[in-house]
Write an enzyme that holds these catalytic residues in place. Sequence first.
Site, PDB file in Angstrom:
ATOM      1  N   HIS A 100      -3.562 -41.922   1.080  1.00 46.02           N
ATOM      2  CA  HIS A 100      -4.374 -42.615   0.078  1.00 46.02           C
ATOM      3  C   HIS A 100      -5.731 -42.919   0.727  1.00 46.02           C
ATOM      4  O   HIS A 100      -5.819 -43.088   1.942  1.00 46.02           O
ATOM      5  CB  HIS A 100      -3.790 -43.970  -0.321  1.00 46.02           C
ATOM      6  CG  HIS A 100      -2.399 -43.960  -0.851  1.00 46.02           C
ATOM      7  ND1 HIS A 100      -1.293 -43.925  -0.027  1.00 46.02           N
ATOM      8  CD2 HIS A 100      -1.932 -44.038  -2.120  1.00 46.02           C
ATOM      9  CE1 HIS A 100      -0.193 -43.972  -0.773  1.00 46.02           C
ATOM     10  NE2 HIS A 100      -0.551 -44.036  -2.043  1.00 46.02           N
ATOM     11  N   ASP A 103      -5.732 -45.934   2.965  1.00 50.63           N
ATOM     12  CA  ASP A 103      -5.010 -45.786   4.235  1.00 50.63           C
ATOM     13  C   ASP A 103      -5.945 -45.421   5.375  1.00 50.63           C
ATOM     14  O   ASP A 103      -5.660 -45.738   6.534  1.00 50.63           O
ATOM     15  CB  ASP A 103      -3.965 -44.655   4.156  1.00 50.63           C
ATOM     16  CG  ASP A 103      -2.960 -44.827   3.053  1.00 50.63           C
ATOM     17  OD1 ASP A 103      -2.695 -45.973   2.665  1.00 50.63           O
ATOM     18  OD2 ASP A 103      -2.439 -43.797   2.575  1.00 50.63           O
ATOM     19  N   GLU A 231       3.604 -38.852  -9.945  1.00 49.10           N
ATOM     20  CA  GLU A 231       4.824 -39.286  -9.270  1.00 49.10           C
ATOM     21  C   GLU A 231       5.540 -40.333 -10.118  1.00 49.10           C
ATOM     22  O   GLU A 231       5.058 -41.451 -10.261  1.00 49.10           O
ATOM     23  CB  GLU A 231       4.494 -39.867  -7.892  1.00 49.10           C
ATOM     24  CG  GLU A 231       5.711 -40.269  -7.100  1.00 49.10           C
ATOM     25  CD  GLU A 231       5.364 -40.645  -5.676  1.00 49.10           C
ATOM     26  OE1 GLU A 231       6.010 -41.566  -5.146  1.00 49.10           O
ATOM     27  OE2 GLU A 231       4.459 -40.021  -5.085  1.00 49.10           O
ATOM     28  N   GLU A 267      10.176 -38.434  -6.060  1.00 48.58           N
ATOM     29  CA  GLU A 267      10.650 -39.172  -4.892  1.00 48.58           C
ATOM     30  C   GLU A 267      12.127 -39.516  -5.044  1.00 48.58           C
ATOM     31  O   GLU A 267      12.558 -39.994  -6.096  1.00 48.58           O
ATOM     32  CB  GLU A 267       9.840 -40.453  -4.696  1.00 48.58           C
ATOM     33  CG  GLU A 267      10.311 -41.253  -3.488  1.00 48.58           C
ATOM     34  CD  GLU A 267       9.467 -42.476  -3.208  1.00 48.58           C
ATOM     35  OE1 GLU A 267      10.049 -43.536  -2.901  1.00 48.58           O
ATOM     36  OE2 GLU A 267       8.223 -42.368  -3.299  1.00 48.58           O
ATOM     37  N   ASP A 295       8.711 -36.281  -2.560  1.00 45.96           N
ATOM     38  CA  ASP A 295       8.593 -37.319  -1.545  1.00 45.96           C
ATOM     39  C   ASP A 295      10.002 -37.598  -1.055  1.00 45.96           C
ATOM     40  O   ASP A 295      10.858 -38.049  -1.828  1.00 45.96           O
ATOM     41  CB  ASP A 295       7.974 -38.593  -2.124  1.00 45.96           C
ATOM     42  CG  ASP A 295       6.467 -38.617  -1.991  1.00 45.96           C
ATOM     43  OD1 ASP A 295       5.882 -37.577  -1.657  1.00 45.96           O
ATOM     44  OD2 ASP A 295       5.864 -39.686  -2.231  1.00 45.96           O
ATOM     45  N   ASP A 306      13.070 -50.530  -3.752  1.00 48.69           N
ATOM     46  CA  ASP A 306      12.630 -49.306  -3.082  1.00 48.69           C
ATOM     47  C   ASP A 306      12.572 -49.535  -1.577  1.00 48.69           C
ATOM     48  O   ASP A 306      11.621 -50.135  -1.077  1.00 48.69           O
ATOM     49  CB  ASP A 306      11.251 -48.932  -3.638  1.00 48.69           C
ATOM     50  CG  ASP A 306      10.963 -47.449  -3.547  1.00 48.69           C
ATOM     51  OD1 ASP A 306      11.888 -46.686  -3.261  1.00 48.69           O
ATOM     52  OD2 ASP A 306       9.808 -47.060  -3.794  1.00 48.69           O
ATOM     53  N   ASP A 308      12.741 -47.110   0.920  1.00 48.03           N
ATOM     54  CA  ASP A 308      11.972 -46.070   1.623  1.00 48.03           C
ATOM     55  C   ASP A 308      12.484 -45.795   3.036  1.00 48.03           C
ATOM     56  O   ASP A 308      11.715 -45.757   3.995  1.00 48.03           O
ATOM     57  CB  ASP A 308      10.485 -46.449   1.681  1.00 48.03           C
ATOM     58  CG  ASP A 308       9.800 -46.334   0.339  1.00 48.03           C
ATOM     59  OD1 ASP A 308      10.260 -45.545  -0.496  1.00 48.03           O
ATOM     60  OD2 ASP A 308       8.805 -47.050   0.110  1.00 48.03           O
ATOM     61  N   ASP A 338       7.964 -39.872   2.629  1.00 49.30           N
ATOM     62  CA  ASP A 338       7.512 -41.178   2.148  1.00 49.30           C
ATOM     63  C   ASP A 338       8.534 -42.211   2.609  1.00 49.30           C
ATOM     64  O   ASP A 338       9.224 -42.846   1.813  1.00 49.30           O
ATOM     65  CB  ASP A 338       7.392 -41.150   0.622  1.00 49.30           C
ATOM     66  CG  ASP A 338       6.639 -42.345   0.084  1.00 49.30           C
ATOM     67  OD1 ASP A 338       6.250 -43.214   0.890  1.00 49.30           O
ATOM     68  OD2 ASP A 338       6.442 -42.430  -1.138  1.00 49.30           O
TER      69      ASP A 338
END
Length: 436
Positions: A100, A103, A231, A267, A295, A306, A308, A338
């Site tokens: 992103h 980031d 997404e 994802e 992802d 979530d 991750d 991700d």
Amino acid sequence: MSTGFFGDIAKIKYEGPESTNPLAFRHYNPDDVVLGKRMEDHLRFAVAYWHTFVWPGGDPFGGQTFERPWFKDSMEAAKLKADVAFEFFQLLGVPYYCFHDADVRPEGRNFAENTSNLNAIVDYFAGKQGETGVKLLWGTANLFSNRRFMAGAATNPDPDVFAFAAATVKTCIDATQRLDGENYVLWGGREGYETLLNTDLKRELDQLGRFLNLVVEYKHRIGFKGTILIEPKPQEPTKHQYDYDVATVYGFLKRYGLENEVKVNIEQGHAILAGHSFEHELALANALGIFGSIDMNRNDYQSGWDTDQFPNNVPEMALAYYHVLAGGGFKTGGTNFDAKLRRQSIDPEDLLIGHIGGMDCCARGLKAAAKMIEDKALSAPLEARYAGWNVPEAKKMLDGGFSLEEIEAWVLKSDVNPQPKSGRQELLENVVNRYV
């Protein structure tokens, strides 16, 4: 030149299934040939910049646990972070990364400063890509973290926020094109609502439809050759997001005339939040012709949010890659991790170990999926299950050759009296288990 962040760790190598070295691949060998293609070219691994180099290790009950020398909001820190990131990509041997805008650049006081900072770091990235050969799988804009986006970006009730978001996406598409990115992703983190009491659903959906059309129009105007991806996610951070799942996204694309322009980045964790399996979302995207990229991660099935985590479920990965391969494999997409470390995993080598385990898990899943395809382990029973549709009368029912009245006449004339047949689910589950 080494940054020193990873100490004396050398490039991660494939050592085979018998290896007990935590800093070696046991199953991922990029040069292994699977279904006539190198494993690396099938999987197209990418590292997510945000979870790997930006996430501080916080949770709702506590703050930062990771200590990183680049955790400062300056261009100098952004360049150090880039140096460490590209060193990490080389240690792992991954061909791609994703980011992103927020980031990679320091936050400016306004849009102009953000754009200037992004352009500066993109120039730096271009040099790093040239030095290392690592490529950009996709870029995207963070339209959810800053408080200006608390009521959404494209769906915001304030047109100034819509304009700011649109301008930001334009700069991020420019950055992605400058870095030869192969896709551009839109994730509507706050494109949804907390309560219907203050939400005009039709207006917000129309705003989102126009926003996405603006993106597609700009893509064609500048000659960006990459794929535009959405997404899906059902909720979190909003109560209900407009890109809930693959089916919802497809309906949205159809409504706004974009079903031939935009595909999906699916994802694993988001599929679980939506009440689906990962393979369901992949199979549906293939069926609808909108599969683009994935992802890769894992959700805790008990937590309800979530998490991750890195993937570690080989049977699940086998079914996921089965559907990726059955759909023809990745075109411009790939496997983006991700996934983030647990907040107690504070050592630099933990970043490598998490990705190594995830890459090995995906490699095992890919090999199992490829073997199932070679052996027609699932496709042959599936073909047999639907074989009845190959008879002339059945074909006429689907191609318009029979009206409802003619179908009735055929049923009467032929004394059609169908008898149930076993779905053989247990057998097929046992077949899959033979491969994993």
